[in-house]
Design a protein around this motif. Sequence first.
Motif, PDB file in Angstrom:
ATOM      1  N   UNK A  36      -0.118  13.563   4.953  1.00 34.30           N
ATOM      2  CA  UNK A  36       1.056  13.897   4.150  1.00 34.30           C
ATOM      3  C   UNK A  36       0.735  14.803   2.973  1.00 34.30           C
ATOM      4  N   UNK A  37      -0.398  14.519   2.292  1.00 38.79           N
ATOM      5  CA  UNK A  37      -0.681  15.195   1.023  1.00 38.79           C
ATOM      6  C   UNK A  37      -1.948  16.036   1.039  1.00 38.79           C
ATOM      7  N   UNK A  38      -2.669  16.031   2.159  1.00 40.54           N
ATOM      8  CA  UNK A  38      -3.881  16.830   2.242  1.00 40.54           C
ATOM      9  C   UNK A  38      -5.087  16.098   1.676  1.00 40.54           C
ATOM     10  N   UNK A  39      -6.172  16.864   1.492  1.00 44.08           N
ATOM     11  CA  UNK A  39      -7.433  16.255   1.046  1.00 44.08           C
ATOM     12  C   UNK A  39      -7.996  16.939  -0.187  1.00 44.08           C
ATOM     13  N   UNK A  96       0.854  -1.184   0.000  1.00 42.28           N
ATOM     14  CA  UNK A  96       0.000   0.000   0.000  1.00 42.28           C
ATOM     15  C   UNK A  96       0.891   1.235   0.000  1.00 42.28           C
ATOM     16  N   UNK A  97       0.540   2.196  -0.844  1.00 44.20           N
ATOM     17  CA  UNK A  97       1.377   3.373  -1.072  1.00 44.20           C
ATOM     18  C   UNK A  97       0.565   4.651  -0.947  1.00 44.20           C
ATOM     19  N   UNK A  98       1.242   5.709  -0.559  1.00 43.51           N
ATOM     20  CA  UNK A  98       0.707   7.037  -0.747  1.00 43.51           C
ATOM     21  C   UNK A  98       1.150   7.528  -2.102  1.00 43.51           C
ATOM     22  N   UNK A  99       0.270   8.195  -2.798  1.00 42.57           N
ATOM     23  CA  UNK A  99       0.622   8.675  -4.133  1.00 42.57           C
ATOM     24  C   UNK A  99      -0.292   9.791  -4.567  1.00 42.57           C
ATOM     25  N   UNK A 126      -8.655   2.540   6.288  1.00 38.82           N
ATOM     26  CA  UNK A 126      -8.983   3.915   6.672  1.00 38.82           C
ATOM     27  C   UNK A 126      -7.792   4.594   7.347  1.00 38.82           C
ATOM     28  N   UNK A 127      -7.013   3.823   8.105  1.00 45.05           N
ATOM     29  CA  UNK A 127      -5.778   4.367   8.684  1.00 45.05           C
ATOM     30  C   UNK A 127      -4.785   4.756   7.582  1.00 45.05           C
ATOM     31  N   UNK A 128      -4.684   3.907   6.537  1.00 43.95           N
ATOM     32  CA  UNK A 128      -3.806   4.229   5.411  1.00 43.95           C
ATOM     33  C   UNK A 128      -4.239   5.530   4.752  1.00 43.95           C
ATOM     34  N   UNK A 129      -5.538   5.686   4.554  1.00 46.04           N
ATOM     35  CA  UNK A 129      -6.059   6.893   3.920  1.00 46.04           C
ATOM     36  C   UNK A 129      -5.773   8.115   4.788  1.00 46.04           C
ATOM     37  N   UNK A 130      -5.941   7.969   6.097  1.00 42.26           N
ATOM     38  CA  UNK A 130      -5.629   9.084   7.000  1.00 42.26           C
ATOM     39  C   UNK A 130      -4.147   9.467   6.919  1.00 42.26           C
ATOM     40  N   UNK A 131      -3.275   8.461   6.774  1.00 43.56           N
ATOM     41  CA  UNK A 131      -1.842   8.724   6.659  1.00 43.56           C
ATOM     42  C   UNK A 131      -1.549   9.546   5.408  1.00 43.56           C
ATOM     43  N   UNK A 183       5.150   7.250  -1.444  1.00 40.30           N
ATOM     44  CA  UNK A 183       5.735   6.604  -0.266  1.00 40.30           C
ATOM     45  C   UNK A 183       5.065   5.264  -0.024  1.00 40.30           C
ATOM     46  N   UNK A 184       5.865   4.256   0.339  1.00 35.67           N
ATOM     47  CA  UNK A 184       5.299   2.948   0.683  1.00 35.67           C
ATOM     48  C   UNK A 184       4.849   2.968   2.142  1.00 35.67           C
ATOM     49  N   UNK A 185       3.593   2.624   2.374  1.00 30.03           N
ATOM     50  CA  UNK A 185       3.038   2.637   3.717  1.00 30.03           C
ATOM     51  C   UNK A 185       3.196   1.292   4.416  1.00 30.03           C
ATOM     52  N   UNK A 186       2.973   0.202   3.707  1.00 30.59           N
ATOM     53  CA  UNK A 186       3.044  -1.134   4.311  1.00 30.59           C
ATOM     54  C   UNK A 186       2.975  -2.190   3.218  1.00 30.59           C
ATOM     55  N   UNK A 187       3.256  -3.425   3.607  1.00 31.42           N
ATOM     56  CA  UNK A 187       3.056  -4.545   2.704  1.00 31.42           C
ATOM     57  C   UNK A 187       1.615  -5.013   2.734  1.00 31.42           C
TER      58      UNK A 187
END
Length: 341
Positions: A327-330, A244-247, A318-323, A299-303
């Motif tokens: 970092x990048x706003x909404x 799972x990544x932030x992008x 939902x925790x991933x989305x909050x992260x 950024x890689x958040x987790x496997x």
Amino acid sequence: MMPSLGELRRDFIISEPAAHAAPVVPWAPGALSALGAAVAVIGAFDGVHRGHRALIDAALDDARAHGMRAVAVTFDPDPDTVVAPRPAAKLTARADRLALLAASGVDAVLVIPFTRALSRLDHAAFFTDVLFACCDVRAVHVGSDFRLGRGGASTVAVMRGWCAERGIELFGHELLRSGDEVVSASNIRAHLAAGELDAAARELGRRYLLRGTVVHGRGEGTGMGFPTANIAYDPALQVPAEGVYGGIALVGDAAWPAAVNVGVPPMFADNAASAALEANLIGFSGDIYGGSISIAFSRRLRGLVRFSTRDELVRTVLDDIDSVKRELGEDGVVLDDLGGR
């Protein structure tokens, strides 16, 4: 917060409105004769990474110093898709590779069709019958590992000697290094396969980008509170490691923060509709089925994790989305003058 407009244009390979873009010219006898005396820089240029740009800059400096034009010479398809038993995954789609070359400062991009017949030419035949038949080349720039001909028999040293006899300079440049590592497409692929986005971005000079089309998937995300865009992409392209990544997702003329899943979630592995690439676009609403979407990985958040219950899955996502929001706003960012991208 979201990157600057300039970074977003860089990451999504969008030229600035006033930027010069060189013509992309398919090979033909005399196709670039109007350029006059030229300096050629040759390569497959997969990724058009920092090492490629250093090579191109050296050719540009040479051309400017001698009052000549600069031509980036590349191949379509990438040579290893023709000659390698198992071609490497690609870092850029053809259109992006050519767009990056066209924006590199050269005066023209020459695209040579790569065939098995071409792969069997030695350097003398390639230069005489292919490259020199198209334009008036006075100097050639390549990487120190560049090879021509069957089995790569024509090395830089061999080509340099042959060219020198004809009054043409050939330069074989040492490869750019990032720390202890050579900047190369193979090393960038390895970083991506290991989920090492920072290392890949350092060598690329931008975030890693995948483009695709939004397709129908399992249809369960909305009911769980995080609708996702399921993305079909060219399987010839490299994807980051499962996880799972932030992008950032580009849809139409706007970029949105996104939580991106790479790989089929273990809980849905038996569902044939599961996508191997899906993204939750934060702040976005609308129907984009069938439309184009581009993902720049940040950024890689987790496997990937096999959850024991659906509630556990929902809480974690939902925790991933909050992260990503932290970092990048909404909010989305509109990018103007996209030139059709």
